[in-house]
Enzyme design. Structure first.
Site, PDB file in Angstrom:
ATOM      1  N   ASP A  34       0.827  -1.225   0.000  1.00 20.30           N
ATOM      2  CA  ASP A  34       0.000   0.000   0.000  1.00 20.30           C
ATOM      3  C   ASP A  34       0.852   1.262   0.000  1.00 20.30           C
ATOM      4  OD1 ASP A  34       0.849  -0.342   2.661  1.00 20.30           O
ATOM      5  OD2 ASP A  34      -0.993   0.507   3.490  1.00 20.30           O
ATOM      6  N   SER A  65      -8.552   7.549  28.475  1.00 17.96           N
ATOM      7  CA  SER A  65      -8.931   6.294  27.830  1.00 17.96           C
ATOM      8  C   SER A  65      -9.495   5.366  28.888  1.00 17.96           C
ATOM      9  CB  SER A  65      -7.695   5.665  27.184  1.00 17.96           C
ATOM     10  OG  SER A  65      -7.925   4.291  26.966  1.00 17.96           O
ATOM     11  N   GLY A 122      -1.849  -4.361  19.580  1.00 16.93           N
ATOM     12  CA  GLY A 122      -0.648  -5.127  19.229  1.00 16.93           C
ATOM     13  C   GLY A 122      -0.945  -6.411  18.481  1.00 16.93           C
ATOM     14  N   ALA A 123      -2.188  -6.596  18.061  1.00 18.87           N
ATOM     15  CA  ALA A 123      -2.558  -7.852  17.400  1.00 18.87           C
ATOM     16  C   ALA A 123      -2.455  -7.745  15.883  1.00 18.87           C
ATOM     17  CB  ALA A 123      -3.977  -8.255  17.807  1.00 18.87           C
ATOM     18  N   LEU A 125      -4.186  -5.776  14.076  1.00 19.70           N
ATOM     19  CA  LEU A 125      -5.533  -5.578  13.537  1.00 19.70           C
ATOM     20  C   LEU A 125      -5.856  -4.090  13.429  1.00 19.70           C
ATOM     21  CD1 LEU A 125      -7.360  -8.432  15.513  1.00 19.70           C
ATOM     22  CD2 LEU A 125      -6.443  -8.496  13.181  1.00 19.70           C
ATOM     23  N   GLU A 160      -0.342   9.767  11.290  1.00 20.86           N
ATOM     24  CA  GLU A 160       0.506   8.646  11.718  1.00 20.86           C
ATOM     25  C   GLU A 160       1.937   8.798  11.185  1.00 20.86           C
ATOM     26  OE1 GLU A 160      -1.338   4.945  12.162  1.00 20.86           O
ATOM     27  OE2 GLU A 160       0.551   3.874  12.414  1.00 20.86           O
ATOM     28  N   ASP A 172      -4.803   0.925   6.107  1.00 22.60           N
ATOM     29  CA  ASP A 172      -5.539   0.709   7.355  1.00 22.60           C
ATOM     30  C   ASP A 172      -6.552   1.820   7.602  1.00 22.60           C
ATOM     31  OD1 ASP A 172      -3.714  -1.313   7.449  1.00 22.60           O
ATOM     32  OD2 ASP A 172      -2.539  -0.482   9.102  1.00 22.60           O
ATOM     33  N   TYR A 224       9.973  -1.936   9.321  1.00 22.40           N
ATOM     34  CA  TYR A 224       8.977  -1.514   8.332  1.00 22.40           C
ATOM     35  C   TYR A 224       9.584  -0.469   7.397  1.00 22.40           C
ATOM     36  CZ  TYR A 224       4.412   0.066   6.616  1.00 22.40           C
ATOM     37  OH  TYR A 224       3.345   0.392   5.823  1.00 22.40           O
TER      38      TYR A 224
HETATM   39  C1  GLA Z   1       0.790  -1.857   8.495  1.00 20.78           C
HETATM   40  C2  GLA Z   1       0.672  -0.494   7.845  1.00 20.78           C
HETATM   41  C3  GLA Z   1      -0.097  -0.563   6.525  1.00 20.78           C
HETATM   42  C4  GLA Z   1       0.439  -1.669   5.621  1.00 20.78           C
HETATM   43  C5  GLA Z   1       0.584  -2.973   6.385  1.00 20.78           C
HETATM   44  C6  GLA Z   1       1.249  -4.038   5.553  1.00 20.78           C
HETATM   45  O1  GLA Z   1      -0.473  -2.307   8.915  1.00 20.78           O
HETATM   46  O2  GLA Z   1       0.007   0.411   8.699  1.00 20.78           O
HETATM   47  O3  GLA Z   1      -0.065   0.682   5.871  1.00 20.78           O
HETATM   48  O4  GLA Z   1       1.643  -1.282   5.016  1.00 20.78           O
HETATM   49  O5  GLA Z   1       1.344  -2.793   7.577  1.00 20.78           O
HETATM   50  O6  GLA Z   1       0.469  -4.375   4.457  1.00 20.78           O
END
Ligand code: GLA
Length: 382
Positions: A34, A65, A122-123, A125, A160, A172, A224
């Site tokens: 992405d 929170s 941290g999952a 998701l 972000e 995401d 990353y």
């Molecule tokens: C994380 C990043 C996304 C994407 C995924 C891997 O979730 O936030 O933008 O790059 O990794 O597909």
């Protein structure tokens, strides 16, 4: 049980002006592409983050929170600056900062914010995107910003990237904002155009098992960013504008222009882009056997070429595969987090048990299991 509005009132002695929610996500296929203009195929899950917000008549920002009862992050609109604030509060602060950076038609005021985050942390998701998008959706309503879903996606990504300091792509945030119940979303990360692809597996006797390995990734750390830099290097060395613009065949033909690491990392991206298109074709034909094979290929590519998997993810995937899953793969950024497995409903107990046993045998923390149908994206509740 007290509602979020009631809890807000007991924290801030005032009623909220707006309540919004936004979901986490899984990604069926299209991982780590992405930020290379690829197509991706995520869906929003049923777990959401809810936020309640009221305006203040000063310029202070108070963030609490429910998951951190003792904490108050207190700052002011005039003090917002990237990478300041408690770590957990940087996601909402980043969104406020990004809105403040838009043209100054919008008269932001101070804010009281209460967060209730139900997307597992941290999952893998996307609890962070859920938080950013719930805040952005609420503020869009509260200050009549009239930002479209696409504008909100770019804005929350900017929060972000530039405030939190995580160089994520746009998947995401987009799916958290644009998710559709019943469908995965084919998202073109170049222009954020979408096509809903029905993902109705229950009628075929299938379910998508989500396996949270409980291994925790640290995406903000270098792994990353380093993968992303390899893709950018490949683009420069190949003299193209993005990895989206080269076919798998042309990539192999021109591969000699790249050093070995850049070649294998970019090979993941280029082949994954093709797998997404293949997945859409087989989904439209309701050919779930072929979909499973594509999931398996995606995992192998992430593990062997992109090297973003980890022993816990590999184990969750290999046990799923050996216990009869049609296909399985890691999801999200990797280095921990969750895997998905496309399985027959009746085999779920056996597969869950086999994974739990294998994790215990390897001395890994016990995994958690979820499942979710594709759900709707962010919405205003009040
Ligand atoms: C994380 C990043 C996304 C994407 C995924 C891997 O979730 O936030 O933008 O790059 O990794 O597909």
């Amino acid at each position: 049980m007290e509602t979020l509005a009631q809890q807000f009132s007991s924290y801030f002695s005032i009623a909220p002006d707006v309540i919004a929610q936004a979901p986490g996500r899984v990604n069926l296929i299209g991982e780590h592409i992405d930020y290379s203009d690829g197509y991706v195929l995520p869906f929003a899950i049923k777990d959401v983050t809810m936020v309640a917000i009221s305006r203040r008549d000063d310029r202070e920002i108070h963030i609490r929170s429910i998951q951190r009862p003792g904490d108050l992050n207190l700052t002011s609109l005039d003090e917002l600056s990237p990478q300041t604030g408690q770590i957990w509060a940087r996601y909402p602060l980043g969104v406020i900062w990004a809105i403040a950076g838009l043209d100054d038609q919008h008269h932001l005021t101070g804010l009281n914010i209460l967060i209730d985050g139900k997307v597992p942390l941290g999952a893998g998701l996307s609890s962070s995107a859920a938080l950013e998008c719930s805040i952005a959706t609420a503020l869009n309503e509260l200050f009549d910003l009239n930002l479209s879903l696409t504008e909100l996606a770019w804005l929350t990504q900017r929060a972000e990237n530039d405030y939190v300091g995580m160089p994520c792509g746009i998947m995401d945030q987009s799916i958290s904002l644009m998710g559709k119940a019943g469908s995965a979303l084919l998202l073109d990360t170049r222009d954020l155009s979408t096509e809903a692809i029905p993902f109705e597996i229950a009628s075929a006797g299938l379910e998508l098992l989500i396996i949270d390995t409980q291994a925790h990734h640290a995406l903000v750390d270098g792994g990353y960013a380093e993968r992303r830099a390899s893709c950018e290097k490949a683009v420069a060395d190949l003299g193209i504008t993005s990895l989206r613009d080269i076919s798998v065949d042309d990539f192999y033909a021109q591969g000699t222009l790249l050093d070995q690491t850049t070649f294998i990392r970019a090979r993941h991206a280029v082949t994954e882009m093709q797998r997404v298109l293949d997945a859409v074709a087989v989904l439209k034909a309701r050919d779930f056997i072929s979909l499973g094979k594509l999931l398996n290929q995606s995992h192998a590519s992430l593990r062997d070429d992109y090297t973003v998997s980890c022993p816990e993810l590999d184990l969750a995937v290999s046990v799923s595969q050996s216990q009869g899953a049609l296909g399985a793969r890691m999801v999200g950024g990797g280095f921990g987090g969750s895997a998905i497995a496309l399985i027959k409903v009746e085999s779920a107990p056996k597969i869950r048990e086999a994974i739990t046993t294998a994790f215990a045998k390897h001395g890994f923390t016990s995994p958690r299991f979820f499942n979710s149908l594709p759900s709707d994206g962010a919405k205003i509740l009040h």
